[in-house]
Scaffold this active site. Sequence first.
Site, PDB file in Angstrom:
ATOM      1  N   CYS A 155      -0.015  -1.869 -10.227  1.00  0.00           N
ATOM      2  CA  CYS A 155      -0.216  -1.935  -8.774  1.00  0.00           C
ATOM      3  C   CYS A 155      -1.322  -1.009  -8.321  1.00  0.00           C
ATOM      4  CB  CYS A 155       1.041  -1.490  -8.021  1.00  0.00           C
ATOM      5  SG  CYS A 155       2.447  -2.505  -8.344  1.00  0.00           S
ATOM      6  N   CYS A 170     -10.349  -6.063  -0.521  1.00  0.00           N
ATOM      7  CA  CYS A 170      -9.325  -5.929   0.523  1.00  0.00           C
ATOM      8  C   CYS A 170      -9.869  -5.066   1.642  1.00  0.00           C
ATOM      9  CB  CYS A 170      -8.064  -5.278  -0.051  1.00  0.00           C
ATOM     10  SG  CYS A 170      -6.679  -5.238   1.117  1.00  0.00           S
ATOM     11  N   ASN A 194       0.571   4.976  -9.305  1.00  0.00           N
ATOM     12  CA  ASN A 194      -0.258   4.786 -10.495  1.00  0.00           C
ATOM     13  C   ASN A 194      -1.552   5.525 -10.231  1.00  0.00           C
ATOM     14  OD1 ASN A 194       1.487   3.012 -11.980  1.00  0.00           O
ATOM     15  ND2 ASN A 194       1.003   1.461 -10.455  1.00  0.00           N
ATOM     16  N   GLY A 238      -6.102  -7.963  -2.333  1.00  0.00           N
ATOM     17  CA  GLY A 238      -6.133  -8.566  -1.006  1.00  0.00           C
ATOM     18  C   GLY A 238      -4.846  -8.451  -0.231  1.00  0.00           C
ATOM     19  N   GLU A 239      -4.957  -8.736   1.062  1.00  0.00           N
ATOM     20  CA  GLU A 239      -3.811  -8.688   1.970  1.00  0.00           C
ATOM     21  C   GLU A 239      -3.536 -10.136   2.411  1.00  0.00           C
ATOM     22  OE1 GLU A 239      -1.349  -6.840   3.367  1.00  0.00           O
ATOM     23  OE2 GLU A 239      -1.018  -8.663   4.539  1.00  0.00           O
ATOM     24  N   CYS A 272      -5.913   1.181   2.121  1.00  0.00           N
ATOM     25  CA  CYS A 272      -4.811   2.114   1.939  1.00  0.00           C
ATOM     26  C   CYS A 272      -5.311   3.267   1.066  1.00  0.00           C
ATOM     27  CB  CYS A 272      -3.605   1.412   1.311  1.00  0.00           C
ATOM     28  SG  CYS A 272      -2.986   0.094   2.387  1.00  0.00           S
ATOM     29  N   SER A 332       3.710  -9.996  -0.165  1.00  0.00           N
ATOM     30  CA  SER A 332       3.741  -8.560   0.113  1.00  0.00           C
ATOM     31  C   SER A 332       2.668  -8.231   1.135  1.00  0.00           C
ATOM     32  CB  SER A 332       3.491  -7.788  -1.189  1.00  0.00           C
ATOM     33  OG  SER A 332       3.433  -6.407  -0.945  1.00  0.00           O
ATOM     34  N   SER A 340       4.953  -3.291   2.683  1.00  0.00           N
ATOM     35  CA  SER A 340       4.433  -2.037   2.135  1.00  0.00           C
ATOM     36  C   SER A 340       4.567  -0.954   3.199  1.00  0.00           C
ATOM     37  CB  SER A 340       2.970  -2.217   1.725  1.00  0.00           C
ATOM     38  OG  SER A 340       2.896  -3.045   0.590  1.00  0.00           O
ATOM     39  N   LEU A 341       5.657  -0.225   3.134  1.00  0.00           N
ATOM     40  CA  LEU A 341       5.970   0.743   4.195  1.00  0.00           C
ATOM     41  C   LEU A 341       5.309   2.092   3.921  1.00  0.00           C
ATOM     42  CD1 LEU A 341       7.708   0.486   6.753  1.00  0.00           C
ATOM     43  CD2 LEU A 341       9.495   1.718   5.518  1.00  0.00           C
TER      44      LEU A 341
END
Length: 360
Positions: free
Chosen positions: A337, A114, A294, A163-164, A118, A195, A218-219
């Site tokens: 996740c 990805c 997690n 991935g996005e 993040c 998502s 995904s805020l």
Amino acid sequence: MITGLTDIGELELHEIEQALADLGHPRFHARQIFQWVHKRGVVDFALMSDLGRDLRGQLAMQFAVFTPQVERKERSSDGTTKFLLRLADGKLIESVYIPDTPAQTFCISTQVGCAMRCAFCLTGKMGIDRNLTAGEIAGQVRVLARELGMLDTRVNIVLMGMGEPLHNYEATMKALRMLADEHGFAMSPRRMTLSTVGVLPALERLATEPLMPNLAISLHSTTEDQRDMLVPINRKYGLKELLDACRRFPIKRRERITFEYVLLRDVNDTPEDARRLVRLLHGIRGKVNLLPLNEAAGIPFERPSDDRVNRFARVLSDHGVTVSVRKSRGRDIRAACGQLITESSRTAAPGKRLAMLMGA
Ligand code: SAH
């Protein structure tokens, strides 16, 4: 790698019709082929018994069905099963079966790695290797369904693996169309959830699609500065613009956008954060899904206590925001996740691995 052959599992029904017409065969065989591949999981043309011998032979010369191969399967104590899948070019991805939530859910990848990076996500540490093809995205559903004996079971899919999805727009939407096709898996778009971190141009485009999956955003943060740090794409497409796009997003009656919010101890988990979140979501038909972090080695954040999670949730619900806390599944097998990362990158960079293999 199967060279010279086209992946017929990558083609939508109308594309198979065209391919048949090009070969001088009637178009109606396309439905039969599509059913064999997508409904029954058959990948060998010789077994497609309702096709003539000539056609089967011709198909085998030009086409193959590239199905991801199961390299390893790990079953968690809660029944969650993580599949390590090998693609035709040897690359590895992960897909996860999450049972009884109460639905049966497949968590599917859209890229090898990805690019979003993040700050709390292990997949992001891999960086991006390549996009998956539509055949590889839909193929994960096929493989899991067959492996689990669930070809005739209703399942939900969430594009929350590696991935996005909006960074691989064409292939993702094509895969969803193939999964929805009545001659194949016939999955209702209501059972699909996409998502995204909010790649804005792609989100605007999604708003115009005839096939509309459920949307999860995904805020993770309530201020521009903090989101810049946690979800780096925010520097390009900011929080305010993202929420404006959500306000404009065409949501069907009685449906809502899910806002995912990972809770990081002492970072974004205070009651003030919760109150800011309430204000930000004002006027949007949405609900919040809290994801207590997690934890993983290499992730520089901690999971808040259950108490703190509950307090955060309470502020939201007291203000009329629908909220749920995601129960973490498959943590013992690193299937939860943000924990999907394939082995090659978990150990060392390719060059270094090669050097190790060669005894350097
Ligand atoms: N790229 C997409 C889908 C992949 S991840 C997206 O970001 O939405 C699915 C969800 O898991 C995202 O909300 C992601 O932020 C979250 N996630 C990532 N790492 C996590 C972690 N370590 N703990 C909990 N949730 C995590």
